[in-house]
Design an enzyme around this catalytic site. Structure first.
Site, PDB file in Angstrom:
ATOM      1  N   SER A 254       7.529 -43.279 -88.319  1.00 57.12           N
ATOM      2  CA  SER A 254       6.598 -44.396 -88.171  1.00 57.12           C
ATOM      3  C   SER A 254       6.842 -45.055 -86.825  1.00 57.12           C
ATOM      4  O   SER A 254       7.927 -44.959 -86.248  1.00 57.12           O
ATOM      5  CB  SER A 254       6.795 -45.417 -89.289  1.00 57.12           C
ATOM      6  OG  SER A 254       8.086 -46.000 -89.183  1.00 57.12           O
ATOM      7  N   LYS A 255       5.831 -45.755 -86.337  1.00 60.37           N
ATOM      8  CA  LYS A 255       5.956 -46.385 -85.017  1.00 60.37           C
ATOM      9  C   LYS A 255       6.928 -47.552 -85.011  1.00 60.37           C
ATOM     10  O   LYS A 255       7.321 -48.022 -83.951  1.00 60.37           O
ATOM     11  CB  LYS A 255       4.583 -46.830 -84.512  1.00 60.37           C
ATOM     12  CG  LYS A 255       3.860 -47.831 -85.396  1.00 60.37           C
ATOM     13  CD  LYS A 255       2.466 -48.080 -84.857  1.00 60.37           C
ATOM     14  CE  LYS A 255       1.671 -49.031 -85.734  1.00 60.37           C
ATOM     15  NZ  LYS A 255       0.291 -49.204 -85.255  1.00 60.37           N
ATOM     16  N   ARG A 256       7.349 -48.016 -86.191  1.00 55.88           N
ATOM     17  CA  ARG A 256       8.346 -49.081 -86.240  1.00 55.88           C
ATOM     18  C   ARG A 256       9.724 -48.564 -85.816  1.00 55.88           C
ATOM     19  O   ARG A 256      10.548 -49.332 -85.335  1.00 55.88           O
ATOM     20  CB  ARG A 256       8.430 -49.674 -87.658  1.00 55.88           C
ATOM     21  CG  ARG A 256       7.207 -50.458 -88.087  1.00 55.88           C
ATOM     22  CD  ARG A 256       7.464 -51.194 -89.386  1.00 55.88           C
ATOM     23  NE  ARG A 256       7.849 -50.290 -90.457  1.00 55.88           N
ATOM     24  CZ  ARG A 256       6.998 -49.611 -91.200  1.00 55.88           C
ATOM     25  NH1 ARG A 256       5.692 -49.730 -90.992  1.00 55.88           N
ATOM     26  NH2 ARG A 256       7.422 -48.818 -92.161  1.00 55.88           N
ATOM     27  N   ASN A 258      10.157 -45.086 -84.361  1.00 55.50           N
ATOM     28  CA  ASN A 258      10.019 -44.048 -83.348  1.00 55.50           C
ATOM     29  C   ASN A 258       8.655 -44.226 -82.705  1.00 55.50           C
ATOM     30  O   ASN A 258       7.697 -44.633 -83.377  1.00 55.50           O
ATOM     31  CB  ASN A 258      10.087 -42.654 -83.977  1.00 55.50           C
ATOM     32  CG  ASN A 258      11.395 -41.942 -83.701  1.00 55.50           C
ATOM     33  OD1 ASN A 258      11.858 -41.911 -82.570  1.00 55.50           O
ATOM     34  ND2 ASN A 258      11.990 -41.383 -84.739  1.00 55.50           N
TER      35      ASN A 258
END
Length: 480
Positions: A254-256, A258
């Site tokens: 997830s962008k949180r 990576n």
């Protein structure tokens, strides 16, 4: 379908293209082309609340950047156009109506409020939320009355209470689900747009997709899709569910935790061939165990039998290391050309050509070139005098070392070559009672503004005698 190999990806254009899209595109394309087939891009844009027109363009641009250009798709063409879901609405409406006629679908008139109340009651009883099939039991007369009153409705698929639905996964083997655990899913929303379950089956059938290769999160939905194929009397494609990319803590990437944007990796200066190599190692391996290989190797060697089901960790350190290896494989001229989009317009190209071979072994991303080499093109960044002092030294010993170093460098004839001064610098360190490494560090900071830099002597050759002496003088003034 049996005599054709046709695979597809179907991303949703709702933001920056995701690394997961490239991951799926890689294996779909490699398998299709490795078997003489076609690779298709289809845009699933039925979630109009999140649709982003720029995202659709970025998806195509990212696939082109990676060398994963589809054979068919929006802006490309093909015999199965259109390749955008909202342009295929009539097909989904026809399919939903046909399912009702076949007795496997029904119109559901339940309001949002009723469904919310139903789910609250189920939660109070600690039951999973599911539709109670109230509208399945409506008579034809009741349905017609509701339609005459203009009541909004969705179309649901009816799941039988008994039996199991089984399919074979090319990676995981036979998978079965008891029908009683499945819910009656909505297939067509009240606005006439389909949900994923209906659209994916209708489109894959219409486009003669032979293999559905997608992420493992869709395993639980596959029995619904198998049923739909069977209800419509269509040939069921082969299924393969790839392992999800995961963070280091094993959670879904997830962008949180990576950066998941393909655009970000491109802007940072990761090479497309390095990204392809890295993604291929996510859940698959070459038969000979090699870790560095190109796309043609993947296309030639990829089989589902070599896919592992344990979630691969998206390790940015590993990707960076692989990228560095690919950079070092480039010729100096190739690297010079690849760097052009990542440098300032006014950068001196003559100096840059000299710098490229010096920096190549330390470069891990094209985007860090100016950060690592800025001192070649302008003054070093300002720093505290303490940076010039070795760990076990004093400002006085550092000052003396710089003065003696300056005198030694000034005595050397031009043109400078590092072979001439390296032995002299080591002898000077001995005279000063310093470790050679400490003396080199003092000079490195004076010349580059940092204690970490490209090879010092080669850097000094590029800067030239006059500029190096000016920088040493500034460092002496700083310590004085």
């Amino acid at each position: 379908m049996a005599d054709k190999v046709r695979l597809r990806i179907a991303p949703s254009p709702t933001g920056d293209p995701h690394v997961g899209t490239a991951y799926m595109a890689l294996f779909n394309r490699a398998y299709a082309h490795g078997h003489g087939g076609s690779f298709i891009l289809r845009i699933e844009d039925t979630d109009q609340t999140r649709y982003n027109e720029a995202s659709q363009r970025e998806i195509l641009a990212s696939l082109d950047w990676l060398g994963l250009t589809p054979d068919e798709g929006p802006g490309i063409g093909g015999d199965y156009a259109p390749y955008v879901q909202t342009q295929r609405r009539e097909l989904y409406t026809q399919a939903a109506n046909r399912l009702i006629e076949l007795g496997h679908g029904y119109r559901c008139f339940c309001t949002k409020e009723r469904l919310e109340e139903l789910h609250r009651e189920q939660a109070a009883r600690r039951e999973p939320p599911r539709y109670d099939r109230r509208c399945w039991s409506l008579t034809q007369v009741q349905v017609e009355e509701n339609l005459a009153q203009g009541m909004p409705y969705v179309v649901r698929m009816h799941i039988p209470e008994e039996g199991t639905t089984t399919f074979n996964d090319l990676i995981r083997g036979e998978i079965s689900f008891e029908n009683r655990v499945l819910n009656d899913p909505i297939l067509l929303k009240s606005d006439g747009l389909p949900v994923y379950h209906l659209a994916v089956v209708v489109d894959d059938h219409a486009m003669e997709v032979s293999h559905v290769v997608r992420a493992e999160e869709w395993i639980s939905s596959t029995p619904l899709h198998v049923m739909l194929y069977q209800y419509f009397g269509w040939e069921v494609p082969k299924f393969a569910h790839m392992p999800l990319l995961r963070n280091a803590d094993r959670s879904k990437i997830s962008k949180r935790k990576n950066n998941t944007s393909l655009k970000w990796y491109r802007e940072q200066g990761f090479l497309p061939e390095a990204m392809i190599n890295f993604l291929a190692l996510m859940g698959w391996s070459m038969p000979d165990g090699r870790e560095i290989f190109d796309y043609s190797d993947i296309e030639r060697e990829f089989t589902f039998e070599r896919v592992t089901t344990s979630g691969p960790v998206f390790d940015l350190v590993k990707l960076t290391n692989i990228n560095g290896k690919y950079i070092r494989q480039l010729s100096d001229e190739e690297l010079y050309e690849r760097l052009q989009p990542y440098i300032s317009p006014g950068l001196d190209r003559d100096i840059m050509r000299k710098v490229v071979p010096v920096i190549k072994d330390r470069l891990t991303r094209l985007g860090e070139f100016e950060e690592l080499t800025g001192f070649f093109f302008g003054q070093p960044p300002p720093h505290e005098a303490s940076l010039l002092v070795p760990k076990k030294g004093t400002p006085e010993t550092a000052l003396e070392a710089l003065k003696r170093t300056r005198a030694f460098l000034d005595s050397l004839p031009e043109p400078w070559t590092h072979e001439e001064w390296e032995a002299g610098m080591r002898a000077l360190a001995s005279e000063l009672g310093m470790k050679a490494g400490d003396l080199f560090m003092v000079l490195r900071v004076a010349v580059t503004g940092s204690n970490v830099s490209p090879p010092l002597y080669e850097s000094m050759e590029i800067l030239g005698k006059e500029e190096v002496l000016k920088r040493v003088d500034r460092a002496i003034a700083l310590l004085s």
